[in-house]
Enzyme design. Structure first.
Site, short mmCIF file in Angstrom:
data_model
loop_
_atom_site.label_atom_id
_atom_site.label_comp_id
_atom_site.label_asym_id
_atom_site.label_seq_id
_atom_site.Cartn_x
_atom_site.Cartn_y
_atom_site.Cartn_z
N HIS A 40 2.21 6.09 13.45
CA HIS A 40 0.84 6.43 12.21
C HIS A 40 0.60 6.03 12.47
O HIS A 40 -1.22 6.49 11.69
CB HIS A 40 1.73 5.55 10.31
CG HIS A 40 1.30 4.16 10.95
ND1 HIS A 40 1.74 2.80 11.36
CD2 HIS A 40 0.92 3.68 10.46
CE1 HIS A 40 0.73 2.01 11.70
NE2 HIS A 40 -0.29 2.10 10.82
N GLY A 41 -0.33 5.39 13.91
CA GLY A 41 -1.71 5.19 14.58
C GLY A 41 -1.20 5.01 15.81
O GLY A 41 -0.23 4.72 16.53
N LYS A 66 -16.09 2.66 6.81
CA LYS A 66 -15.28 1.77 6.78
C LYS A 66 -14.61 1.20 5.53
O LYS A 66 -15.53 1.41 4.86
CB LYS A 66 -15.75 0.91 7.77
CG LYS A 66 -14.68 1.07 9.59
CD LYS A 66 -13.81 1.18 9.62
CE LYS A 66 -12.13 0.89 9.16
NZ LYS A 66 -10.59 0.59 10.07
N ASP A 98 0.81 -1.48 0.28
CA ASP A 98 0.29 0.51 -0.05
C ASP A 98 0.70 1.34 -0.19
O ASP A 98 0.46 2.09 0.71
CB ASP A 98 -0.86 -0.18 1.34
CG ASP A 98 -1.83 0.43 1.17
OD1 ASP A 98 -2.24 1.64 0.11
OD2 ASP A 98 -2.99 1.37 1.90
#
Length: 399
Positions: free
Chosen positions: A328-329, A398, A74
């Site tokens: 990143h999260g 989502k 990704d």
């Protein structure tokens, strides 16, 4: 200082910003640190966890080589966020119409728009490089994606699946934000998979010993190095355009169910799966951030929590030990399959209470309980970033 653990089992050390690391992630980090071209050290962010090919939450500086699997499939995945001029008390009591408007405007999963929605100039510029300089040299890429041109052009402005999302959030001042998480869609995936496999084939031909087969790499000056650099940068640019286009379409879509508003802050748009040329510890390197964002001094970034948890707009502090990076999260603490075993649809409804979102069995693997507590992650990087805004979602779409 927030470095909680030091791993000294490779050519260079690994500096880890948490004590909560699964053994498989430690093995992956050790293998990365064994590679001969890694510069100075490897940094592992506080959301670190086992990934496919390489550890998620790893920041990897390399000299003269790039590891395609460390960038991942990704390519250019990241975040964007925009603040609106309206306040929480101006939102409708029932936010279902807002969610429906977003869902109707933005295809999710493997879907695409029925026609091209991006600017013609954007499509022409992207197509010129992809068709002539990437697929022209590597025609097998086109065979990996059905209806290649139609798919990549009509997926500009679409969400994807997995942990990608679109949210309407409120900050500590009750200001309303739109925030989203997405990447380079189908075309980025096939570019990533193609070059990961090509690197493995190249390494097998040269009989190079690797600590793990997934860490196959291209060396600078080798046959496919420049082609990969061009392809990965193209996919990163595509991901950036994808988020911009999506934000434009979302803003258009929510104007009907929301009261009149203006855009009060230029969108923050940041990658967290990518490679860039940067200078660290006196050397110019290829810096791969796999599940990490750039956090140079004063630089704004976005750190989302899980569905139902807080998210943060942050300002980087330029810490050299993390290669000017941060998490990143929240980071997963259990796999998707484990989450589906451990939680039920009832758990989803409880853990996402107060959020207008899907609460069906197909989102169980994205339940907040499958992720690390975002507050703990933020505490573990308090010398990497400072919090500018704290966001809490009221709508979540989502993929």
């Amino acid at each position: 200082m927030p470095v909680k653990m030091l791993l000294n089992k490779g050519k260079v050390p690994v500096k880890i910003y948490t004590k909560e690391v699964e053994s498989s992630a430690l093995d992956q980090l050790k293998n990365i640190a064994l590679l001969p071209f890694v510069h100075n050290h490897v940094a592992a962010m506080p959301d670190v966890h086992t990934g496919i090919g390489a550890t998620v939450g790893a920041v990897i500086p390399t000299k003269g080589a790039i590891i395609p699997a460390a960038v991942g499939v990704d390519i250019g995945c990241g975040m964007t966020a925009t603040r609106l001029s309206i306040k929480a008390n101006q939102l409708p009591d029932n936010l279902k119409a807002v969610r429906r408007a977003i869902e109707e405007a933005i295809p999710v999963g493997f879907a695409k728009h029925k026609s091209i929605r991006a600017k013609n100039s954007t499509i022409i510029a992207l197509d010129k490089v992809l068709d002539k300089q990437i697929i022209g040299k590597h025609p097998a890429i086109a065979k990996m994606l059905k209806k290649t041109y139609q798919t990549w052009t009509q997926q500009l402005g679409t969400l994807g699946g997995g942990n990608h999302f679109i949210e309407l959030c409120l900050d500590e001042n009750q200001d309303v934000w739109i925030m989203l998480h997405s990447g380079s869609r189908g075309i980025g995936n096939v570019i990533g998979r193609y070059f990961i496999n090509l690197a493995k084939k190249d390494m097998e031909q040269h009989i190079t010993q690797l600590p793990a087969r997934d860490l196959a790499y291209f060396t600078e000056g080798a046959k496919h190095f420049d082609d990969y650099v061009e392809a990965v940068h193209w996919a990163q640019e595509y991901a950036l355009f994808n988020r911009r286009e999506m934000m434009r379409l979302i803003i258009e879509a929510v104007r009907k169910p929301l009261p009149p508003f203006d855009i009060t802050k230029e969108a923050i748009n940041c990658h967290h799966n990518y490679v860039a040329i940067e200078e660290h510890f006196g050397e110019q390197v290829f810096l791969t951030r796999k599940g990490a964002i750039s956090a140079y001094d004063g630089e704004l970034g976005i750190i989302p929590g899980s569905m139902g948890a807080k998210s943060y707009i942050v300002r980087g502090m330029g810490n050299p030990e993390s290669f000017c990076s941060c998490s990143h999260g929240a980071g997963r603490k259990m796999s998707r399959s484990a989450a589906r075993r451990c939680f039920s649809q009832d758990d989803v409804e409880i853990q996402t209470q107060g959020v207008e979102c899907r609460k069906d069995k197909d989102v169980i693997d994205e339940i907040p309980g499958a992720y690390k507590p975002i507050e703990e992650v933020m505490e573990n990087q308090n010398d990497l970033v400072e919090v500018v805004h704290t966001l809490k979602q009221v709508v979540c779409v989502k993929g």
